[in-house]
Design a protein around this motif. Sequence first.
Motif, short mmCIF file in Angstrom:
data_model
loop_
_atom_site.label_atom_id
_atom_site.label_comp_id
_atom_site.label_asym_id
_atom_site.label_seq_id
_atom_site.Cartn_x
_atom_site.Cartn_y
_atom_site.Cartn_z
N ARG A 127 0.86 -1.19 0.00
CA ARG A 127 0.00 0.00 0.00
C ARG A 127 0.89 1.23 0.00
O ARG A 127 1.75 1.38 0.89
CB ARG A 127 -0.88 0.01 1.24
N ASP A 185 -7.16 3.61 1.43
CA ASP A 185 -6.11 2.75 0.86
C ASP A 185 -5.98 3.09 -0.62
O ASP A 185 -6.92 2.89 -1.40
CB ASP A 185 -6.50 1.28 1.06
N ASP A 284 -6.45 -12.03 -3.50
CA ASP A 284 -5.49 -12.45 -2.46
C ASP A 284 -5.37 -13.96 -2.30
O ASP A 284 -4.48 -14.43 -1.60
CB ASP A 284 -5.78 -11.87 -1.06
N LYS A 304 -1.91 -12.84 -5.70
CA LYS A 304 -0.71 -12.00 -5.61
C LYS A 304 0.25 -12.79 -4.71
O LYS A 304 -0.04 -12.99 -3.53
CB LYS A 304 -1.07 -10.66 -4.98
#
Length: 378
Positions: A127, A185, A284, A304
Motif C-alpha cells: 500500500r 487505501d 489475495d 498475488k
Amino acid sequence: MSRRVLAVLGSAVLALSMAACSGDGAGSGGNGGDKPADLTIGVSMPTQTSERWIADGNAVKEKLGAKGYKVDLQYAGDDIPTQSQQVDQMITRGADVLIIAAIDGTALSGQLQAAADAKIPVIAYDRLIRDSPNVDFYVSFDNYKVGVAQASALLVGLGVQNKDGSKGTATGPFNIELFAGSLDDNNAHFFFNGAMDTLKPFIDDGTLKVKSGQTKIEQVAILRWQQEGAQKRMEDLLTSSYNDRSKVDGVLSPYDGLSRGILTALQNAGYGGANKMPVVTGQDAEIASVKLINDGVQNSTIFKDTRLLADQAVVAAEAFLQDKTPEANDTSTYNNGVKVVPSHLLPVQTVFKDEIKPILIDSGYYTAEEVAAGQAKS
Ligand code: GAL
C-alpha cells in the motif's frame, strides 16, 4: 546499531580519513560494513484479522531472519493510532530500515518525517503511503491490472467473455453490483479504476446493469476492507434493489474477505444450490476463499504471490542497508501526492477453479489438503 548512531560515527570517520570515503552514496557511511546481526528492520503490518497480512508478515520476517537480520514485526489491529505508535517505537528502538503496509495511507507523515530525520529509509509495502516526501521505495503489484483482472473474471464468469479475452456467447442483460475497498487505501482506487474501465463498455451497451445505480467509488467502498461491512452492504442492496423478484447475477468484489461477506449475505437470502450463486470475484487467494472457489461457491480470485512481494521487500531493504538504491521497474505510476515513488511492481494471476492446482498447489503456495480444508497449516 541504528543509522542515527552510524550517521554520527560515519561523519566522524569521514573527517578523520578520506580513505573512509568509499563513494557508496547516502552520506552516512551507512550500514554497508555492518553485519546483518547488528541491523534491525522494522516491519509494520496493518492487521492480523486478514490471513494475507499474516502470510506477508511471516514471509518478510522469515526471509530477513534467514539472512541474519533482526526483525521487529508489529501488527496494528487495523487501528491507525496503534500503527503510528508502533512505527514511532520502531524508530526509537533504532530500526535501520522500515517496511510499512499502512492502514490509512495518509496518516503516517509525522512518523515518516521522524524516520527521515533519523536517516531511516522507508519502504511502502503493497500500500502506497501518501502525502509524504519520505517514502523511499514502493513494492507492490500492478494494482490497476488487478482491477482489470477482477472485471475480466466477472465477464468470464457471466459468459460474456472467454478467458482469452475473446467474446463469449452470453449477451445478458445481467444485474451486477460493485464493491470497492477502503477509501483511505490507495490501492482501492487503482483496483476500482481498472475494473470500471473494463466494465464500462458493457454497462454502456446494456449487457451489464448496476441495478442499485451505485457506481461511484464513494458509494460502494467498504471501510477497512471489513467482511462484516460488505455483508451488511450486500444485505441492504438485496433489500433495496432486489425485492421485486429480480436476481443478482454478478458482484465485483476487490478482496476475498469482502467476497466472503457478500457470499454470506447472498446465501442467507437463498442464493446457492439450486438457486444459482451470482458470480463473485475476489483477490489475495486467501485459503478460505480458495476452498470456496474449489467448491464452486466463489467464482475467482486474483493471486498475488506474497512470497515474491516479501522477496522484493527484502531486496529493497538490503539495498538501502548497503547504501544502494533499490532497482525500480516503474518510475511513473505511483505519485503519492508529493512525488512519484520509485516502485517494483509484480505481476498477478487470475485463479478460477481450474487454476487452483497449476497456480496455487503446484507452486507450493498451498497443499491440496489445505485447499480441501480451507485452512492453511502455518
Ligand atoms: C489492499 C491489498 C489487497 C487486500 C486489501 C485488504 O491494500 O492490496 O491485496 O489485501 O488491502 O487487505
